[in-house]
Structures are given as C-alpha cells and as structure tokens.
Design a protein around this motif. Sequence first.
Motif, PDB file in Angstrom:
ATOM      1  N   ASP A 188       7.945  36.559   3.887  1.00  0.00           N
ATOM      2  CA  ASP A 188       8.332  35.156   4.020  1.00  0.00           C
ATOM      3  C   ASP A 188       9.064  34.928   5.336  1.00  0.00           C
ATOM      4  OD1 ASP A 188       9.136  32.537   3.674  1.00  0.00           O
ATOM      5  OD2 ASP A 188       9.725  32.814   1.593  1.00  0.00           O
ATOM      6  N   ALA A 189       8.685  33.867   6.069  1.00  0.00           N
ATOM      7  CA  ALA A 189       9.342  33.518   7.327  1.00  0.00           C
ATOM      8  C   ALA A 189      10.120  32.211   7.209  1.00  0.00           C
ATOM      9  CB  ALA A 189       8.309  33.420   8.449  1.00  0.00           C
ATOM     10  N   GLY A 190      10.364  31.770   5.967  1.00  0.00           N
ATOM     11  CA  GLY A 190      11.083  30.523   5.766  1.00  0.00           C
ATOM     12  C   GLY A 190      10.144  29.383   5.423  1.00  0.00           C
ATOM     13  N   ARG A 238      -6.337  34.559  11.453  1.00  0.00           N
ATOM     14  CA  ARG A 238      -5.924  33.243  10.971  1.00  0.00           C
ATOM     15  C   ARG A 238      -7.007  32.204  11.252  1.00  0.00           C
ATOM     16  NH1 ARG A 238       0.110  31.207  12.106  1.00  0.00           N
ATOM     17  NH2 ARG A 238       0.327  33.328  11.329  1.00  0.00           N
ATOM     18  N   ILE A 239      -7.335  31.392  10.251  1.00  0.00           N
ATOM     19  CA  ILE A 239      -8.294  30.293  10.424  1.00  0.00           C
ATOM     20  C   ILE A 239      -7.532  29.011  10.761  1.00  0.00           C
ATOM     21  CG2 ILE A 239     -10.095  28.918   9.340  1.00  0.00           C
ATOM     22  CD1 ILE A 239     -10.723  31.340   7.556  1.00  0.00           C
ATOM     23  N   GLN A 240      -6.585  28.651   9.913  1.00  0.00           N
ATOM     24  CA  GLN A 240      -5.714  27.511  10.195  1.00  0.00           C
ATOM     25  C   GLN A 240      -4.567  27.520   9.203  1.00  0.00           C
ATOM     26  OE1 GLN A 240      -8.989  24.544   8.790  1.00  0.00           O
ATOM     27  NE2 GLN A 240      -7.103  23.376   8.803  1.00  0.00           N
ATOM     28  N   ASP A 241      -3.537  26.686   9.471  1.00  0.00           N
ATOM     29  CA  ASP A 241      -2.423  26.593   8.535  1.00  0.00           C
ATOM     30  C   ASP A 241      -1.782  25.227   8.638  1.00  0.00           C
ATOM     31  OD1 ASP A 241       0.236  26.668  10.158  1.00  0.00           O
ATOM     32  OD2 ASP A 241      -0.957  28.273  11.051  1.00  0.00           O
ATOM     33  N   SER A 242      -1.008  24.882   7.620  1.00  0.00           N
ATOM     34  CA  SER A 242      -0.337  23.586   7.586  1.00  0.00           C
ATOM     35  C   SER A 242       1.066  23.648   8.164  1.00  0.00           C
ATOM     36  CB  SER A 242      -0.274  23.068   6.142  1.00  0.00           C
ATOM     37  OG  SER A 242       0.489  23.945   5.330  1.00  0.00           O
ATOM     38  N   TYR A 243       1.554  24.850   8.470  1.00  0.00           N
ATOM     39  CA  TYR A 243       2.907  25.000   9.022  1.00  0.00           C
ATOM     40  C   TYR A 243       2.991  24.425  10.433  1.00  0.00           C
ATOM     41  CZ  TYR A 243       3.674  28.400   5.244  1.00  0.00           C
ATOM     42  OH  TYR A 243       3.794  29.019   4.033  1.00  0.00           O
ATOM     43  N   GLU A 244       2.018  24.777  11.256  1.00  0.00           N
ATOM     44  CA  GLU A 244       2.065  24.386  12.668  1.00  0.00           C
ATOM     45  C   GLU A 244       2.117  22.876  12.829  1.00  0.00           C
ATOM     46  OE1 GLU A 244      -0.407  25.213  16.820  1.00  0.00           O
ATOM     47  OE2 GLU A 244      -1.008  26.185  14.955  1.00  0.00           O
ATOM     48  N   GLY A 297       3.482  27.463 -14.502  1.00  0.00           N
ATOM     49  CA  GLY A 297       4.481  28.404 -14.973  1.00  0.00           C
ATOM     50  C   GLY A 297       5.097  29.252 -13.885  1.00  0.00           C
ATOM     51  N   SER A 298       4.538  29.213 -12.666  1.00  0.00           N
ATOM     52  CA  SER A 298       5.196  29.867 -11.542  1.00  0.00           C
ATOM     53  C   SER A 298       6.392  29.017 -11.110  1.00  0.00           C
ATOM     54  CB  SER A 298       4.214  30.058 -10.381  1.00  0.00           C
ATOM     55  OG  SER A 298       3.245  31.039 -10.686  1.00  0.00           O
ATOM     56  N   THR A 299       7.096  29.441 -10.079  1.00  0.00           N
ATOM     57  CA  THR A 299       8.319  28.758  -9.686  1.00  0.00           C
ATOM     58  C   THR A 299       8.250  28.284  -8.242  1.00  0.00           C
ATOM     59  OG1 THR A 299       9.237  30.925  -9.151  1.00  0.00           O
ATOM     60  CG2 THR A 299       9.802  29.991 -11.293  1.00  0.00           C
ATOM     61  N   VAL A 300       9.020  27.246  -7.960  1.00  0.00           N
ATOM     62  CA  VAL A 300       9.117  26.732  -6.600  1.00  0.00           C
ATOM     63  C   VAL A 300       9.656  27.837  -5.689  1.00  0.00           C
ATOM     64  CG1 VAL A 300      10.290  25.066  -5.106  1.00  0.00           C
ATOM     65  CG2 VAL A 300       9.402  24.352  -7.342  1.00  0.00           C
ATOM     66  N   GLY A 301       9.029  28.007  -4.534  1.00  0.00           N
ATOM     67  CA  GLY A 301       9.374  29.065  -3.606  1.00  0.00           C
ATOM     68  C   GLY A 301       8.416  30.239  -3.652  1.00  0.00           C
ATOM     69  N   SER A 302       7.527  30.261  -4.665  1.00  0.00           N
ATOM     70  CA  SER A 302       6.578  31.369  -4.807  1.00  0.00           C
ATOM     71  C   SER A 302       5.549  31.371  -3.683  1.00  0.00           C
ATOM     72  CB  SER A 302       5.854  31.276  -6.150  1.00  0.00           C
ATOM     73  OG  SER A 302       6.739  31.441  -7.229  1.00  0.00           O
ATOM     74  N   GLN A 303       5.064  32.567  -3.365  1.00  0.00           N
ATOM     75  CA  GLN A 303       3.938  32.748  -2.458  1.00  0.00           C
ATOM     76  C   GLN A 303       2.742  33.184  -3.315  1.00  0.00           C
ATOM     77  OE1 GLN A 303       3.776  32.183   0.773  1.00  0.00           O
ATOM     78  NE2 GLN A 303       5.809  32.426   1.675  1.00  0.00           N
ATOM     79  N   ILE A 304       1.659  32.404  -3.275  1.00  0.00           N
ATOM     80  CA  ILE A 304       0.499  32.650  -4.132  1.00  0.00           C
ATOM     81  C   ILE A 304      -0.726  32.918  -3.269  1.00  0.00           C
ATOM     82  CG2 ILE A 304      -1.042  31.632  -5.865  1.00  0.00           C
ATOM     83  CD1 ILE A 304       1.363  29.943  -6.795  1.00  0.00           C
ATOM     84  N   ALA A 305      -1.393  34.029  -3.523  1.00  0.00           N
ATOM     85  CA  ALA A 305      -2.645  34.352  -2.833  1.00  0.00           C
ATOM     86  C   ALA A 305      -3.807  33.850  -3.681  1.00  0.00           C
ATOM     87  CB  ALA A 305      -2.758  35.852  -2.620  1.00  0.00           C
ATOM     88  N   PHE A 306      -4.790  33.262  -3.013  1.00  0.00           N
ATOM     89  CA  PHE A 306      -5.926  32.659  -3.720  1.00  0.00           C
ATOM     90  C   PHE A 306      -7.205  32.996  -2.963  1.00  0.00           C
ATOM     91  CE2 PHE A 306      -8.255  28.459  -4.676  1.00  0.00           C
ATOM     92  CZ  PHE A 306      -8.874  28.991  -5.801  1.00  0.00           C
ATOM     93  N   LEU A 314      -0.521  30.334  -0.360  1.00  0.00           N
ATOM     94  CA  LEU A 314       0.170  29.064  -0.569  1.00  0.00           C
ATOM     95  C   LEU A 314       1.643  29.312  -0.852  1.00  0.00           C
ATOM     96  CD1 LEU A 314      -2.812  29.035  -2.182  1.00  0.00           C
ATOM     97  CD2 LEU A 314      -2.173  26.655  -2.486  1.00  0.00           C
ATOM     98  N   GLN A 315       2.495  28.617  -0.133  1.00  0.00           N
ATOM     99  CA  GLN A 315       3.929  28.666  -0.403  1.00  0.00           C
ATOM    100  C   GLN A 315       4.324  27.366  -1.101  1.00  0.00           C
ATOM    101  OE1 GLN A 315       6.551  28.757   2.986  1.00  0.00           O
ATOM    102  NE2 GLN A 315       8.301  29.422   1.767  1.00  0.00           N
ATOM    103  N   VAL A 316       4.885  27.481  -2.303  1.00  0.00           N
ATOM    104  CA  VAL A 316       5.263  26.302  -3.076  1.00  0.00           C
ATOM    105  C   VAL A 316       6.585  25.751  -2.553  1.00  0.00           C
ATOM    106  CG1 VAL A 316       5.763  25.382  -5.352  1.00  0.00           C
ATOM    107  CG2 VAL A 316       4.074  27.217  -5.099  1.00  0.00           C
ATOM    108  N   ILE A 317       6.532  24.536  -2.015  1.00  0.00           N
ATOM    109  CA  ILE A 317       7.724  23.903  -1.436  1.00  0.00           C
ATOM    110  C   ILE A 317       8.500  23.121  -2.488  1.00  0.00           C
ATOM    111  CG2 ILE A 317       8.560  22.330   0.345  1.00  0.00           C
ATOM    112  CD1 ILE A 317       7.203  24.861   1.402  1.00  0.00           C
ATOM    113  N   SER A 318       7.785  22.402  -3.348  1.00  0.00           N
ATOM    114  CA  SER A 318       8.449  21.603  -4.382  1.00  0.00           C
ATOM    115  C   SER A 318       7.446  21.272  -5.475  1.00  0.00           C
ATOM    116  CB  SER A 318       9.032  20.303  -3.793  1.00  0.00           C
ATOM    117  OG  SER A 318       7.991  19.467  -3.320  1.00  0.00           O
ATOM    118  N   ALA A 319       7.960  20.842  -6.612  1.00  0.00           N
ATOM    119  CA  ALA A 319       7.127  20.385  -7.726  1.00  0.00           C
ATOM    120  C   ALA A 319       7.850  19.219  -8.392  1.00  0.00           C
ATOM    121  CB  ALA A 319       6.871  21.505  -8.720  1.00  0.00           C
ATOM    122  N   GLU A 320       7.208  18.063  -8.386  1.00  0.00           N
ATOM    123  CA  GLU A 320       7.865  16.859  -8.906  1.00  0.00           C
ATOM    124  C   GLU A 320       6.929  16.113  -9.848  1.00  0.00           C
ATOM    125  OE1 GLU A 320       8.890  14.607  -5.478  1.00  0.00           O
ATOM    126  OE2 GLU A 320      10.491  15.975  -4.841  1.00  0.00           O
TER     127      GLU A 320
END
Length: 311
Positions: free
Chosen positions: A47-49, A100-106, A132-141, A159-165
Amino acid sequence: MRKVLAFLLPAMLFLTGCGGASTPADFEDAGKTAGAAETLESIEVTDAGPDAAPEVEFDAPLDITEQGARTVTEGDGAVIEVGQNVKVHVLSLNPEDGSRIQDSYEAGAPQTLPLDEELQEVYPSLYEVMLGSTVGSQIAFAIPAVEEQPQSQKVLLVLQVISAENPPKKLSSEEVAELEEAGQLPTVTLDGEGVPSIEFPENEAPADLVVKVIEEGTGEEITEADTIAANYTGWSWQGEQFDSSFERGEPSEFPLSGVIPGWTQGLSGLKAGSKVLLVIPSEMAYGDQPQQGPAGPLAFYVEIVEKVAAQ
C-alpha cells in the motif's frame, strides 16, 4: 437526459465481459476469495496510501481463464454492505508481465461501484469478495478474455476500497418541507412566458433526492415504464444552466427508464401537468467526474406535458 452507466472502471471491463462462474466466498489465510482465486495466490500488494497506486508483485504470467477475486489485504474501516455505493481506486495490470495498463490514482478519479444485482450478475466473484470486506481493503480481481470478442484481453485489477456509503434516497414531502422552511432549497421563478429562472441558497446541496411539487397536475399518473414529454431547465448547484427545452421552443420526449435515476425516481408517481423542482445528488445524476453531462449535484425545473402513448 440519457442515463449514464458508469460501470466499474476503465474501458477494458467493457471489452472483457463476464466469463467464469463464481464459488461461495470463504475466508482463508490468503484473505476472502471467490471464483478461480487460486490464480491470484502469488499476488502481494504494498500500500502506498489512498492517493498513490500500490506496488503489486506476482509470479508472472498469471493463467487467467475464469473470473476470480481475492482480498489481498484487509482494511480497518467499516464492513461493506449490500446496496452500498463503494468508492474504489483501481490499478489495471497486464497479467502476462505485470506492466501497468492504466489507473485511477494518477487522474485523482476514484470510481463508484454500486454493490447491487447488476454487479452480482456481471462480476459475481468481485461481488462476493467485496460484500463483507472492509473499507481500506486491497482486492485483486482477475478477468479473462472472451473468445467471441477478438479485441478483448485478460486483465488483472487491484482495487483499493476508499469508502462505502448508503445510496441517496428520495425524501418525503415532510422532509422536503423542512428543507424549504430552513431556506436550504433553490427558489424557482417563472417569467410572463413561463420560462424559469433559479436562485440557489448558500448551503451545500442536500444529500438525498428532493422532489418539490410546485403545481400538481391533473393528468395521467406517470410510471417508471412510461415515456413522457416534458419542458425543463437544468442547472449545476453552482448556478450554471446547462440545458433547457424552453430555449429550443418545444418539449422533449424520453423514456423514464432511460434517464438519470434522479429523474426516474423523481418524476414517477406524479401526474401529467405537474410542475416540479428536482434537486438531485451527484450519485443520482452524472457523478462527480462524468464522461458526459455536468458534474456534481443538479437542480431541474420540470413541467410534465403529457404521457406519450406507446407506438
């Protein structure tokens, strides 16, 4: 007023399709898994934040022939529940060599992923792992290529989960009246020819859908399955007008099943002839960073002219 299906993420998900059946999710030492998760056993994520793409390592190449998902690292946030809007950052990688193909961070543009029946149908393994996973999880798909689509390619997403509302809801007439009494809703004024203008309050837009009936119609009741003719003007919450049938000089026709959710839910149940103010949160409009349409919460003045007879 066309509905925008901002589904999951980048374009490669549209190219890859479904592929692969899922299996019941379980918790193992490697994390929560579903589908062909054994493909993802070697993946490690550093994780890089929340604002930077993580470092991802795995034993390349990955043999992706079916969908599979795995929670690589568990977050320490709230548990994700059915029906929530899950905001994720996504890194897509070539499973052959890890490039890397692309990402949403940049771009600083996390994606909103509704944990709903559509996700469950199209990406069942991701749905099962995310639920059932938690916010902050890193999920490979892992998504396989589709033989019938020569242009498709297999891809690895992290996928890094930022929030769930919980998604916005439609406010009751009593709740709308309370907002109006508190001066938190826009004020619509019609000129001598019935053309609307609007004045916005200084507060933030309401988090839920507002339907304020200015004048109740006497015509047929509108359902979500109907096509209607309507005159309308739309504004961003900053007060910028972006569309108006009044300027075109004639009402527009559209099916309520093919417009943004704020229109579908806001106008169904009303009668032809009704004049209403809709205040629509971003999640029920075009989103915060849409590919088309204005961003953020919106306000509309709408006159339902008539229900259009089926052809």
